[in-house]
Design a protein around this motif. Structure first.
Motif, PDB file in Angstrom:
ATOM      1  N   LEU A   1       1.042  -1.210   0.015  1.00  0.00           N
ATOM      2  CA  LEU A   1      -0.014  -0.084   0.132  1.00  0.00           C
ATOM      3  C   LEU A   1       0.809   1.361  -0.003  1.00  0.00           C
ATOM      4  O   LEU A   1       0.653   2.120  -0.783  1.00  0.00           O
ATOM      5  CB  LEU A   1      -1.014  -0.032   1.175  1.00  0.00           C
ATOM      6  N   VAL A   2       1.758   1.275   0.862  1.00  0.00           N
ATOM      7  CA  VAL A   2       2.790   2.360   0.710  1.00  0.00           C
ATOM      8  C   VAL A   2       3.440   2.511  -0.553  1.00  0.00           C
ATOM      9  O   VAL A   2       3.485   3.678  -1.008  1.00  0.00           O
ATOM     10  CB  VAL A   2       3.949   2.346   2.043  1.00  0.00           C
ATOM     11  N   ALA A   3       3.841   1.540  -1.070  1.00  0.00           N
ATOM     12  CA  ALA A   3       4.610   1.694  -2.402  1.00  0.00           C
ATOM     13  C   ALA A   3       3.754   2.399  -3.386  1.00  0.00           C
ATOM     14  O   ALA A   3       4.026   3.158  -4.298  1.00  0.00           O
ATOM     15  CB  ALA A   3       4.876   0.490  -2.912  1.00  0.00           C
ATOM     16  N   LEU A   4       2.263   1.623  -3.420  1.00  0.00           N
ATOM     17  CA  LEU A   4       1.356   2.111  -4.278  1.00  0.00           C
ATOM     18  C   LEU A   4       1.169   3.758  -4.089  1.00  0.00           C
ATOM     19  O   LEU A   4       0.984   4.328  -5.041  1.00  0.00           O
ATOM     20  CB  LEU A   4       0.080   1.347  -4.241  1.00  0.00           C
ATOM     21  N   LEU A   5       0.864   4.059  -2.945  1.00  0.00           N
ATOM     22  CA  LEU A   5       0.750   5.661  -2.663  1.00  0.00           C
ATOM     23  C   LEU A   5       1.895   6.284  -3.105  1.00  0.00           C
ATOM     24  O   LEU A   5       1.666   7.349  -3.683  1.00  0.00           O
ATOM     25  CB  LEU A   5       0.723   5.555  -1.038  1.00  0.00           C
ATOM     26  N   ALA A   6       3.276   5.786  -3.055  1.00  0.00           N
ATOM     27  CA  ALA A   6       4.471   6.604  -3.277  1.00  0.00           C
ATOM     28  C   ALA A   6       4.393   6.752  -4.829  1.00  0.00           C
ATOM     29  O   ALA A   6       4.553   7.789  -5.589  1.00  0.00           O
ATOM     30  CB  ALA A   6       5.539   5.878  -3.244  1.00  0.00           C
ATOM     31  N   LEU A   7       3.916   5.708  -5.629  1.00  0.00           N
ATOM     32  CA  LEU A   7       3.893   5.667  -7.198  1.00  0.00           C
ATOM     33  C   LEU A   7       2.708   6.381  -7.588  1.00  0.00           C
ATOM     34  O   LEU A   7       3.032   7.339  -8.755  1.00  0.00           O
ATOM     35  CB  LEU A   7       3.645   4.246  -7.642  1.00  0.00           C
ATOM     36  N   MET A   8       1.529   6.197  -7.150  1.00  0.00           N
ATOM     37  CA  MET A   8       0.295   6.870  -7.758  1.00  0.00           C
ATOM     38  C   MET A   8       0.066   8.371  -7.342  1.00  0.00           C
ATOM     39  O   MET A   8      -0.429   9.109  -8.120  1.00  0.00           O
ATOM     40  CB  MET A   8      -0.983   6.019  -7.509  1.00  0.00           C
ATOM     41  N   PHE A   9       0.416   8.489  -5.936  1.00  0.00           N
ATOM     42  CA  PHE A   9      -0.043   9.919  -5.578  1.00  0.00           C
ATOM     43  C   PHE A   9       1.046  10.722  -5.325  1.00  0.00           C
ATOM     44  O   PHE A   9       1.061  11.964  -5.594  1.00  0.00           O
ATOM     45  CB  PHE A   9      -0.990   9.618  -4.572  1.00  0.00           C
ATOM     46  N   TRP A  10       2.187  10.239  -4.660  1.00  0.00           N
ATOM     47  CA  TRP A  10       3.245  11.053  -4.546  1.00  0.00           C
ATOM     48  C   TRP A  10       4.224  11.268  -5.757  1.00  0.00           C
ATOM     49  O   TRP A  10       5.060  12.055  -5.811  1.00  0.00           O
ATOM     50  CB  TRP A  10       4.196  10.662  -3.443  1.00  0.00           C
ATOM     51  N   ARG A  11       3.845  10.383  -6.751  1.00  0.00           N
ATOM     52  CA  ARG A  11       4.615  10.261  -8.126  1.00  0.00           C
ATOM     53  C   ARG A  11       6.136  10.227  -7.773  1.00  0.00           C
ATOM     54  O   ARG A  11       6.762  10.810  -8.524  1.00  0.00           O
ATOM     55  CB  ARG A  11       4.138  11.357  -8.919  1.00  0.00           C
ATOM     56  N   LEU A  12       6.566   9.389  -6.869  1.00  0.00           N
ATOM     57  CA  LEU A  12       8.105   9.227  -6.930  1.00  0.00           C
ATOM     58  C   LEU A  12       8.729   8.382  -8.029  1.00  0.00           C
ATOM     59  O   LEU A  12       7.766   7.566  -8.453  1.00  0.00           O
ATOM     60  CB  LEU A  12       8.276   8.393  -5.328  1.00  0.00           C
ATOM     61  N   PRO A  13       9.972   8.540  -8.339  1.00  0.00           N
ATOM     62  CA  PRO A  13      10.422   7.741  -9.585  1.00  0.00           C
ATOM     63  C   PRO A  13      10.416   6.047  -8.980  1.00  0.00           C
ATOM     64  O   PRO A  13      10.775   5.880  -7.940  1.00  0.00           O
ATOM     65  CB  PRO A  13      11.901   8.315  -9.729  1.00  0.00           C
ATOM     66  N   PRO A  14       9.984   5.336 -10.076  1.00  0.00           N
ATOM     67  CA  PRO A  14       9.911   3.963  -9.686  1.00  0.00           C
ATOM     68  C   PRO A  14      11.480   3.328  -9.087  1.00  0.00           C
ATOM     69  O   PRO A  14      11.309   2.636  -8.299  1.00  0.00           O
ATOM     70  CB  PRO A  14       9.644   3.423 -10.936  1.00  0.00           C
ATOM     71  N   TRP A  15      12.688   3.836  -9.565  1.00  0.00           N
ATOM     72  CA  TRP A  15      13.528   3.390  -8.973  1.00  0.00           C
ATOM     73  C   TRP A  15      13.690   3.671  -7.601  1.00  0.00           C
ATOM     74  O   TRP A  15      14.430   2.841  -6.812  1.00  0.00           O
ATOM     75  CB  TRP A  15      14.819   3.780  -9.832  1.00  0.00           C
ATOM     76  N   LEU A  16      13.376   4.729  -7.078  1.00  0.00           N
ATOM     77  CA  LEU A  16      13.643   5.257  -5.752  1.00  0.00           C
ATOM     78  C   LEU A  16      12.395   4.276  -4.683  1.00  0.00           C
ATOM     79  O   LEU A  16      12.758   3.859  -3.649  1.00  0.00           O
ATOM     80  CB  LEU A  16      13.159   6.529  -5.418  1.00  0.00           C
ATOM     81  N   VAL A  17      11.331   3.948  -5.503  1.00  0.00           N
ATOM     82  CA  VAL A  17      10.370   3.159  -4.710  1.00  0.00           C
ATOM     83  C   VAL A  17      10.921   1.788  -4.547  1.00  0.00           C
ATOM     84  O   VAL A  17      10.585   1.147  -3.340  1.00  0.00           O
ATOM     85  CB  VAL A  17       8.867   3.050  -5.585  1.00  0.00           C
ATOM     86  N   VAL A  18      11.713   1.195  -5.768  1.00  0.00           N
ATOM     87  CA  VAL A  18      12.071  -0.233  -5.540  1.00  0.00           C
ATOM     88  C   VAL A  18      13.075  -0.203  -4.575  1.00  0.00           C
ATOM     89  O   VAL A  18      13.142  -1.028  -3.687  1.00  0.00           O
ATOM     90  CB  VAL A  18      12.710  -0.409  -7.145  1.00  0.00           C
ATOM     91  N   LEU A  19      14.138   0.861  -4.504  1.00  0.00           N
ATOM     92  CA  LEU A  19      14.912   0.731  -3.502  1.00  0.00           C
ATOM     93  C   LEU A  19      14.410   1.199  -1.895  1.00  0.00           C
ATOM     94  O   LEU A  19      15.016   0.324  -1.122  1.00  0.00           O
ATOM     95  CB  LEU A  19      16.064   1.954  -3.752  1.00  0.00           C
ATOM     96  N   GLY A  20      13.501   1.796  -2.070  1.00  0.00           N
ATOM     97  CA  GLY A  20      12.786   1.936  -0.543  1.00  0.00           C
ATOM     98  C   GLY A  20      12.121   0.563  -0.095  1.00  0.00           C
ATOM     99  O   GLY A  20      12.147   0.359   1.211  1.00  0.00           O
ATOM    100  N   CYS A  21      11.435  -0.202  -1.214  1.00  0.00           N
ATOM    101  CA  CYS A  21      10.865  -1.411  -0.737  1.00  0.00           C
ATOM    102  C   CYS A  21      11.855  -2.233  -0.141  1.00  0.00           C
ATOM    103  O   CYS A  21      11.571  -3.112   0.672  1.00  0.00           O
ATOM    104  CB  CYS A  21       9.962  -1.824  -1.721  1.00  0.00           C
ATOM    105  N   GLY A  22      13.032  -2.465  -0.936  1.00  0.00           N
ATOM    106  CA  GLY A  22      14.082  -3.339  -0.593  1.00  0.00           C
ATOM    107  C   GLY A  22      14.446  -2.878   0.707  1.00  0.00           C
ATOM    108  O   GLY A  22      14.752  -3.860   1.508  1.00  0.00           O
ATOM    109  N   LEU A  23      14.822  -1.819   0.964  1.00  0.00           N
ATOM    110  CA  LEU A  23      15.341  -1.378   2.193  1.00  0.00           C
ATOM    111  C   LEU A  23      14.174  -1.770   3.498  1.00  0.00           C
ATOM    112  O   LEU A  23      14.651  -2.186   4.370  1.00  0.00           O
ATOM    113  CB  LEU A  23      15.676   0.010   2.134  1.00  0.00           C
TER     114      LEU A  23
END
Length: 423
Positions: free
Chosen positions: A392-414
């Motif tokens: 859910l947090v990753a989806l929020l970051a992608l769809m509403f905060w519009r963070l770059p996908p590479w940053l979301v991927v790194l954030g989810c791994g961490l």
């Protein structure tokens, strides 16, 4: 025009005034390669973002073609199966430096991320046990958010009425009932027929002829080769069993039958590789999650999968070789279809039946991706409340905060690693 190459692509003068610095310097295949290499290193964000990068580079800055011609080229590549942004790049390379330019454009845009993904797959095969389980799980969870975002966006644009929503749901249900490559192909064929009979496409938008020329002879040769490979490779793989031919056949088929962009290759490749043990479900999802952090086309996921294939005794191919073989096989249909379709595009875009059939296929494609969101993406990645919350947090970051996908991927791994520490 080049009178010495009647069968080759011929580029007409662009309506926009050319930049003096680009009239001759970027007409060689090497110059095209360098231009696309820069894009291949920096173009993050998926197919829609890639098309925006191309527009800024080749319409606004370099004036290779007009705004309307670019829009029409994008429409052609969306009409064809395969990765639309890569096909646009191939066509742009064709327009600038002939067939060598097409290959150079593809190589520059594709090879950076393909190389990283191949190396990652080889590293996992040797040192995968050293990767923290939580980080591995985080890479799988991010795939849930990415595919959910893709389903939502594609459904809004490709299923705007109840007829196409119905086709989408029917395709999803059929794909869940029978998960195989050929059942998915049958679903798309049936959806195309249903669209042809049932849907009413809107009026054709105004356009101008594309400033790209391919002879009909070259187009027919390309389309013939495309069909022979599509039908002949599975037969050849059956006659001469071996992992190499099976790999080429499977990835070529995926590249030939995928409508709707890079995300839609997911269900076809999963049905091709996971049930027979070629790639584990965990590796498949983690690689797909990592691919979202790469610049360039999503089809480079094929390089990761080819390098990750399990090697049966006596039939194995080297991991790196498998990655490059899969990459070439999945992109080859794009070359053949772009060259084969260009001379016939004017007729196709005026055919209301063709437009209606494509609308039906696109609705079914969303349904196939919706089915893939459940199986294997959701069922393989969401193992408990923490995974659901992270998705859910990753989806929020992608769809509403519009963070770059590479940053979301790194954030989810961490985040997955940290959650694993406190589990």
């Amino acid at each position: 025009m080049n009178p010495d190459r009647p069968d080759a692509l011929q580029a007409s003068a662009c309506p926009a005034p050319p930049d003096a610095s680009t009239t001759n310097a970027d007409r060689s295949a090497w110059a095209v390669f360098l231009i696309f290499l820069r894009l291949g290193l920096t173009a993050f964000g998926g197919p829609v973002a890639h098309l925006a990068y191309f527009r800024a580079e080749f319409v606004t800055r370099r004036h290779w073609l007009s705004e309307r011609s670019y829009s029409d080229l994008v429409a052609l590549c969306q009409f064809l199966p395969g990765p639309a942004s890569s096909q646009v790049g191939i066509a742009l390379g064709l327009s600038r430096a002939g067939y060598g330019g097409a290959l150079a454009a593809w190589a520059g845009f594709t090879l950076p991320s393909a190389l990283v993904l191949t190396l990652f797959a080889l590293g996992l095969s040797r040192w995968g046990a050293a990767l923290a389980p939580g980080a591995w799980q985080g890479l799988q969870v991010v795939a849930v958010a990415v595919v959910a975002q893709a389903v939502w966006g594609m459904a809004r644009s490709l299923c705007p009425d109840r007829q196409r929503v119905t086709l989408m749901v029917a395709a999803a249900c059929l794909a869940l009932l029978q998960a195989s490559v050929w059942s998915q192909v049958a679903v798309m064929v049936a959806a195309g027929l249903a669209g042809w009979l049932w849907l009413q496409p809107g009026p054709t938008a105004a356009h101008e002829p594309l400033p790209i020329r391919v002879s009909r002879r070259a187009a027919w040769l390309s389309l013939t080769l495309f069909g022979l490979l599509l039908l002949g490779l599975p037969i050849a793989a059956g006659w001469w069993p071996g992992q190499s031919l099976e790999l080429i056949s499977g990835f070529y088929r995926a590249g030939s039958l995928v409508f709707g962009g890079g995300h839609v290759v997911l269900p076809l490749l999963e049905a091709q590789l996971v049930p027979n043990g070629g790639v584990s479900a965990e590796t498949f999802l983690a690689g797909y999650g990592l691919t979202q952090a790469m610049p360039g086309p999503l089809f480079t996921f094929a390089a990761f999968l080819g390098a990750s294939l399990q090697q049966p005794s006596g039939q194995g191919i080297a991991g790196g070789a498998g990655g490059w073989l899969a990459l070439l096989a999945i992109f080859l249909p794009s070359f053949l279809l772009v060259v084969g379709a260009l001379p016939f595009w004017e007729s196709l875009r005026r055919s209301r039946h063709a437009q209606a059939a494509l609308a039906g296929i696109n609705a079914a494609v969303v349904g196939l991706l919706l089915a893939a969101l459940y199986q294997p993406v959701w069922s393989g990645a969401i193992l408990g409340p923490r995974d659901f919350g992270l998705a859910l947090v990753a989806l929020l970051a992608l769809m509403f905060w519009r963070l770059p996908p590479w940053l979301v991927v790194l954030g989810c791994g961490l985040a997955g690693w940290l959650l694993g520490l406190i589990a």
